[in-house]
Design a protein around this motif. Structure first.
Motif, mmCIF file in Angstrom:
data_model
loop_
_atom_site.group_PDB
_atom_site.id
_atom_site.type_symbol
_atom_site.label_atom_id
_atom_site.label_comp_id
_atom_site.label_asym_id
_atom_site.label_seq_id
_atom_site.Cartn_x
_atom_site.Cartn_y
_atom_site.Cartn_z
ATOM 1 N N LEU A 164 -8.648 -1.555 -28.516
ATOM 2 C CA LEU A 164 -8.656 -2.125 -27.182
ATOM 3 C C LEU A 164 -9.347 -3.314 -27.118
ATOM 4 N N THR A 165 -8.905 -4.367 -26.517
ATOM 5 C CA THR A 165 -9.662 -5.776 -26.312
ATOM 6 C C THR A 165 -9.680 -5.825 -25.105
ATOM 7 N N GLU A 166 -10.818 -6.075 -24.386
ATOM 8 C CA GLU A 166 -10.905 -6.421 -22.884
ATOM 9 C C GLU A 166 -10.462 -7.868 -22.895
ATOM 10 N N THR A 167 -9.448 -8.004 -21.929
ATOM 11 C CA THR A 167 -9.145 -9.318 -21.380
ATOM 12 C C THR A 167 -9.582 -10.057 -20.210
ATOM 13 N N SER A 168 -9.864 -9.125 -19.260
ATOM 14 C CA SER A 168 -10.396 -9.681 -18.083
ATOM 15 C C SER A 168 -11.213 -8.540 -17.294
ATOM 16 N N ARG A 169 -11.992 -8.932 -16.547
ATOM 17 C CA ARG A 169 -12.614 -7.897 -15.849
ATOM 18 C C ARG A 169 -12.983 -8.634 -14.285
ATOM 19 N N ASP A 170 -12.718 -7.737 -13.178
ATOM 20 C CA ASP A 170 -12.810 -8.182 -12.006
ATOM 21 C C ASP A 170 -13.643 -7.221 -11.211
ATOM 22 N N ILE A 171 -14.848 -7.716 -10.808
ATOM 23 C CA ILE A 171 -15.936 -6.798 -10.383
ATOM 24 C C ILE A 171 -15.671 -6.761 -8.666
ATOM 25 N N ASP A 172 -15.383 -5.696 -8.057
ATOM 26 C CA ASP A 172 -15.144 -5.615 -6.532
ATOM 27 C C ASP A 172 -16.552 -4.855 -6.196
ATOM 28 N N GLU A 173 -17.382 -5.744 -5.742
ATOM 29 C CA GLU A 173 -18.759 -5.151 -5.177
ATOM 30 C C GLU A 173 -18.580 -4.283 -3.920
ATOM 31 N N ASN A 174 -17.510 -4.882 -3.125
ATOM 32 C CA ASN A 174 -17.433 -4.268 -1.776
ATOM 33 C C ASN A 174 -16.706 -2.952 -1.919
ATOM 34 N N GLY A 175 -15.862 -2.496 -2.835
ATOM 35 C CA GLY A 175 -15.197 -1.361 -2.952
ATOM 36 C C GLY A 175 -15.775 -0.730 -4.060
ATOM 37 N N LYS A 176 -16.831 -1.136 -4.433
ATOM 38 C CA LYS A 176 -17.642 -0.353 -5.630
ATOM 39 C C LYS A 176 -16.990 0.026 -6.634
ATOM 40 N N GLN A 177 -15.988 -0.836 -7.539
ATOM 41 C CA GLN A 177 -15.251 -0.596 -8.628
ATOM 42 C C GLN A 177 -15.173 -1.877 -9.436
ATOM 43 N N PHE A 217 -12.016 -3.637 -12.072
ATOM 44 C CA PHE A 217 -10.796 -3.521 -12.596
ATOM 45 C C PHE A 217 -11.002 -4.100 -14.186
ATOM 46 N N LEU A 218 -10.183 -3.542 -15.171
ATOM 47 C CA LEU A 218 -10.438 -3.884 -16.340
ATOM 48 C C LEU A 218 -8.877 -4.077 -17.096
ATOM 49 N N ASP A 219 -8.618 -5.203 -17.743
ATOM 50 C CA ASP A 219 -7.643 -5.420 -18.516
ATOM 51 C C ASP A 219 -7.697 -5.352 -19.951
ATOM 52 N N PHE A 220 -6.831 -4.876 -20.489
ATOM 53 C CA PHE A 220 -6.878 -4.864 -22.135
ATOM 54 C C PHE A 220 -5.747 -5.025 -22.743
ATOM 55 N N ASP A 221 -5.938 -5.491 -23.859
ATOM 56 C CA ASP A 221 -4.536 -5.497 -24.794
ATOM 57 C C ASP A 221 -4.900 -4.267 -25.751
ATOM 58 N N VAL A 222 -3.703 -3.670 -26.100
ATOM 59 C CA VAL A 222 -4.040 -2.291 -26.661
ATOM 60 C C VAL A 222 -2.908 -2.431 -27.915
ATOM 61 N N LYS A 223 -3.639 -2.476 -29.008
ATOM 62 C CA LYS A 223 -2.769 -2.622 -30.361
ATOM 63 C C LYS A 223 -2.767 -1.265 -30.969
ATOM 64 N N ASN A 224 -1.699 -0.948 -31.452
ATOM 65 C CA ASN A 224 -1.449 0.261 -32.426
ATOM 66 C C ASN A 224 -1.429 -0.204 -33.786
ATOM 67 N N THR A 225 -2.562 0.224 -34.433
ATOM 68 C CA THR A 225 -2.867 -0.364 -35.854
ATOM 69 C C THR A 225 -2.286 0.836 -36.804
ATOM 70 N N SER A 226 -1.849 1.898 -36.191
ATOM 71 C CA SER A 226 -0.889 2.864 -37.105
ATOM 72 C C SER A 226 0.214 2.361 -37.610
ATOM 73 N N THR A 227 0.536 3.012 -38.881
ATOM 74 C CA THR A 227 1.894 2.745 -39.692
ATOM 75 C C THR A 227 2.905 3.367 -38.716
ATOM 76 N N LYS A 228 2.495 4.225 -37.754
ATOM 77 C CA LYS A 228 3.562 5.323 -37.086
ATOM 78 C C LYS A 228 3.783 4.416 -35.534
ATOM 79 N N ASP A 229 4.924 4.784 -35.085
ATOM 80 C CA ASP A 229 5.174 4.626 -33.819
ATOM 81 C C ASP A 229 4.526 5.477 -32.693
ATOM 82 N N TYR A 230 4.014 5.061 -31.849
ATOM 83 C CA TYR A 230 3.237 6.077 -30.656
ATOM 84 C C TYR A 230 4.315 6.438 -29.560
ATOM 85 N N ALA A 231 4.655 7.519 -29.388
ATOM 86 C CA ALA A 231 5.663 7.647 -28.329
ATOM 87 C C ALA A 231 5.398 9.310 -27.880
ATOM 88 N N ILE A 232 4.951 9.369 -26.572
ATOM 89 C CA ILE A 232 4.572 10.599 -25.857
ATOM 90 C C ILE A 232 5.841 11.558 -25.887
#
Length: 129
Positions: free
Chosen positions: A37-50, A52-67
Motif C-alpha cells: 500500500l502506497t498512500e497517495t493522498s490524505r485529507d484531514i477533516d478536523e471538524n469531523g475528527k477524521q 481520509f486516506l487514499d492508497f494505491d494497492v499493488k498485488n506483488t504475488s504471482t497469484k490472483d487475489y479473489a475473495i
C-alpha cells in the motif's frame, strides 16, 4: 416399519456430520504480505475528527487475489496519533474484492480521532481475518 428404517439413516447422517470439523476446511489464503500500500493522498477533516486516506494497492504475488475464490479479506489497522500523544485505533477491510497478480488498484478509507484533538500522524498494519 418405516420409522425403524429412518432411525438408522438419521443416526448415520448425524455421525457423518459430527466428523466434519472447522479444522477440516481449507484455510483462506492471506494476501496481507503481498499487498503493498502506497498512500497517495490524505485529507484531514478536523471538524469531523477524521482523516481520509487514499492508497494505491499493488498485488506483488504471482497469484490472483479473489475473495470469490477463497482469498481472505485483508484488513488495515490504522492508528491515529494526535498532537497530545493520544492514539485512536480503527480497523477497516480493504474493499478490493479481486486483484490480478502484479496489478494495482486504488482504495480509500478513513480513520477517526477524538473530539478536541488535533491530528498528528497515522500508521497502519495489514492482516487477514
Amino acid at each position: 416399519m418405516k420409522r425403524l428404517l429412518f432411525a438408522p439413516l438419521a443416526a448415520i447422517a448425524v455421525a457423518f456430520s459430527a466428523c466434519s470439523k472447522d479444522n477440516d476446511k481449507p484455510r483462506s489464503e492471506c494476501f496481507a504480505d503481498s499487498f503493498v500500500l502506497t498512500e497517495t493522498s490524505r485529507d484531514i477533516d478536523e471538524n469531523g475528527k477524521q482523516v481520509f486516506l487514499d492508497f494505491d494497492v499493488k498485488n506483488t504475488s504471482t497469484k490472483d487475489y479473489a475473495i470469490a475464490n477463497g482469498a481472505a479479506v485483508v484488513n488495515l489497522k490504522l492508528i491515529v496519533t494526535t498532537t497530545d500523544g493520544a492514539t485512536y485505533e480503527t480497523t477497516a477491510p480493504v474493499t478490493i474484492t479481486s486483484l490480478s497478480a502484479g496489478a494495482t488498484s486504488s482504495y480509500k478509507t478513513l480513520a477517526k480521532f477524538g473530539t478536541d484533538k488535533t491530528f498528528q500522524s497515522v500508521t497502519f498494519t495489514k492482516s487477514c481475518q
